[in-house]
Design an enzyme around this catalytic site. Structure first.
Site, PDB file in Angstrom:
ATOM      1  N   ASP A 123       0.852  -1.189   0.000  1.00 32.15           N
ATOM      2  CA  ASP A 123       0.000   0.000   0.000  1.00 32.15           C
ATOM      3  C   ASP A 123       0.895   1.248   0.000  1.00 32.15           C
ATOM      4  OD1 ASP A 123      -3.124   0.648   0.538  1.00 32.15           O
ATOM      5  OD2 ASP A 123      -1.928   2.051   1.711  1.00 32.15           O
ATOM      6  N   ASP A 250      -7.177  -8.958  -3.846  1.00 34.90           N
ATOM      7  CA  ASP A 250      -7.030  -7.512  -3.758  1.00 34.90           C
ATOM      8  C   ASP A 250      -7.508  -6.894  -5.067  1.00 34.90           C
ATOM      9  OD1 ASP A 250      -6.324  -4.891  -3.473  1.00 34.90           O
ATOM     10  OD2 ASP A 250      -4.234  -5.259  -2.972  1.00 34.90           O
ATOM     11  N   HIS A 280      -6.134  -7.342   0.395  1.00 34.15           N
ATOM     12  CA  HIS A 280      -5.222  -6.200   0.300  1.00 34.15           C
ATOM     13  C   HIS A 280      -4.206  -6.214   1.434  1.00 34.15           C
ATOM     14  CE1 HIS A 280      -3.812  -2.294  -0.894  1.00 34.15           C
ATOM     15  NE2 HIS A 280      -4.085  -1.777   0.293  1.00 34.15           N
TER      16      HIS A 280
END
Length: 302
Positions: A123, A250, A280
């Site tokens: 991320d 994800d 994710h």
């Protein structure tokens, strides 16, 4: 710069997170200092595995992986980005920019002087960590790219990202723990969800969590577009070994792994994986697998 600091008692007794806190001050760019927290476990003489989290998590995300790397003899380092975890939190959304976040974490990295780094970035840990790799390539031995990107705004971010960005701005109470729950395949207990909420006693502490989705360069005229393009030019010349490990479930990052496989010279010939039953926040879903993959990667490329 006005800042908030989450009271220490918010971090007492968290499940599987008994690590001693470490702190380093960085320049806030306005004449003051920001305190950056990080976990640093395992033998100090060992090469570090640097684990960088994203939005809206904190180093708690890596708690099981930290222990997993230490058991295998590695030094495990996991910082909290400014605005998250036990790090200081500027109280105004306008204080958060992509450039500042890269600078703050770059200052932290130079201060703790990590070298021969194995980077694991997910991320926003990638949006920042990959920039640090491009800025200081000599400090990095290898990179594990996990559910992240280094966007330049030249390609649409996709419907899933657009929906996430809208949600992040419209929801009355920003549910950090709930977002982690929604981004995992495995079940998160109420205790774990509460730990992800711990850094944010109330909405005033969430300026960074609210602002980060808006800092992703989603158009060519974004202020971060040019620096990210510059970083890509550097990365495309580096021979640093690169391994991609993405979660099959994800939706936001789906397919981005192939970009790194194509553009990073060090990705050639590596056993890239798409991990089943992983969302994710794959650290929660398949953390043990990610530790094993990384340790094998270190052994193979040392």
């Amino acid at each position: 710069m006005k800042t908030l600091r989450t009271p220490d008692e918010r971090f007492q007794g968290l499940a599987d997170y008994s690590f001693a806190p470490n702190y380093t001050d960085v320049d806030d760019t306005e004449g003051g200092k920001l305190r950056v927290h990080y976990v640093d476990e395992g033998p100090r003489g060992a090469a570090p595995v640097l684990m960088m989290h994203g939005e809206p998590s904190w180093s708690y995300l890596y708690r099981h992986m930290i222990s997993g790397f230490v058991v295998k003899g590695h030094r495990a380092v996991a910082p909290d980005l400014v605005g998250f975890g036990r790090s200081d939190k500027p109280s105004e959304r306008g204080d958060y920019t992509y450039a500042r976040n890269v600078m703050w974490m770059g200052d932290w990295l130079r201060a703790v002087d990590l070298r021969n780094i194995t980077l694991i970035c997910q991320d926003w840990g990638g949006l920042i960590g990959l920039r640090l790799w491009a800025e200081m390539p000599d400090r990095f031995a290898r990179v594990v790219v996990a559910n992240t990107a280094l966007p330049t705004g030249d390609q649409p971010m996709g419907t899933a990202f657009d929906n996430w960005r809208k949600f992040s701005q419209d929801v009355p109470v920003f549910p950090a723990g709930g977002i982690l729950k929604g981004g995992t395949v495995s079940h998160l207990s109420d205790e774990v969800i509460a730990a992800y909420d711990a850094p944010f006693p109330d909405e005033s502490y969430k300026a960074g969590a609210r602002q980060f989705p808006m800092l992703v360069p989603a158009s060519p005229d974004d202020p971060a577009t040019a620096p990210n393009r510059k970083a890509w030019k550097v990365i495309q010349e580096l021979q640093t070994p690169v391994l991609t490990a993405f979660g099959a479930d994800d939706q936001i990052m789906a397919g981005v792994d192939t970009v790194f496989q194509k553009l990073c010279p060090g990705a050639a010939g590596q056993p890239h994986v798409v991990l089943p039953k992983a969302g994710h926040f794959l650290q929660e879903d398949v953390g043990a697998d990610l530790v094993s993959l990384t340790c094998d990667f270190i052994d193979r490329t040392s």
